[in-house]
Write an enzyme that holds these catalytic residues in place. Structure first.
Site, PDB file in Angstrom:
ATOM      1  N   HIS A 128       0.891  -1.303   0.016  1.00  0.00           N
ATOM      2  CA  HIS A 128      -0.082   0.144   0.028  1.00  0.00           C
ATOM      3  C   HIS A 128       0.855   1.259  -0.064  1.00  0.00           C
ATOM      4  O   HIS A 128       2.113   1.001  -0.037  1.00  0.00           O
ATOM      5  CB  HIS A 128      -0.948   0.094   1.167  1.00  0.00           C
ATOM      6  CG  HIS A 128      -0.187  -0.020   2.475  1.00  0.00           C
ATOM      7  ND1 HIS A 128       0.208   0.944   3.124  1.00  0.00           N
ATOM      8  CD2 HIS A 128      -0.164  -0.936   3.463  1.00  0.00           C
ATOM      9  CE1 HIS A 128       0.774   0.717   4.458  1.00  0.00           C
ATOM     10  NE2 HIS A 128       0.604  -0.526   4.465  1.00  0.00           N
ATOM     11  N   CYS A 140       3.417  -4.611   6.515  1.00  0.00           N
ATOM     12  CA  CYS A 140       2.985  -4.581   5.050  1.00  0.00           C
ATOM     13  C   CYS A 140       4.452  -3.932   4.297  1.00  0.00           C
ATOM     14  O   CYS A 140       5.377  -3.697   5.183  1.00  0.00           O
ATOM     15  CB  CYS A 140       1.885  -3.297   4.694  1.00  0.00           C
ATOM     16  SG  CYS A 140       0.543  -4.472   5.309  1.00  0.00           S
TER      17      CYS A 140
END
Length: 165
Positions: A128, A140
């Site tokens: 992201h 992430c």
């Protein structure tokens, strides 16, 4: 490895002969990923989904799915829908996908601990947008907005994300 693989290196994410600066989890890299440790798991992961905010950007690829109001991601270890897209109302622990900030305007979903999630092994590892250069994630991989958009126009379901120690 092929040029179509996304490969995490010490200097960024390599894809199609280019290197894109990125950030990883605050817990560094881990071969023993656990829920809440903030680590990015080592291994070969497949891209299994692409989510986007239709109120903020155009559909980035034909296979992208819009993030709707009320969409959540369960991070409730042990819940039946752990590490899955869920909807409000949802009483167990979760992340809200429609955020006020732009971090989740575009989300690449990997197959980390999916589809048959093991309790405690960690919920989904996304790619992201980053907050800013060098600011870590909860596990992430985060990139600059324009770099993320460029990558998602070329990847397809099944593209490999390779995270090496």
């Amino acid at each position: 490895m092929t040029p179509f693989d996304l490969v995490l290196t010490p200097t960024g994410l390599r894809y199609m002969g280019q290197r894109f600066p990125c950030t990883i989890g605050r817990g560094g890299l881990s071969a023993q990923k656990r829920e809440g440790d903030g680590a990015t798991p080592i291994g070969t992961h497949r891209i299994v989904g692409l989510l986007y905010r239709p109120d903020r950007l155009a559909r980035p690829a034909r296979w992208a799915i819009p993030i709707r109001p009320g969409d959540l991601w369960s991070d409730a270890s042990g819940a039946v829908d752990y590490n899955r897209l869920v909807r409000e109302p949802y009483a167990d622990s979760h992340e809200t996908l429609r955020r006020a900030d732009p971090l989740y305007d575009l989300i690449v979903v990997t197959d980390w601990n999916w589809p048959d999630a093991q309790a405690g092994r960690g919920s989904c590892i996304f790619m992201h947008q980053w907050r800013r250069p060098g600011f870590p994630t909860e596990g992430c991989i985060a990139l600059r907005r324009d770099h993320l958009h460029r990558i998602v126009t070329e990847i397809v379901p099944g593209t490999r994300l390779i995270v090496r120690d």
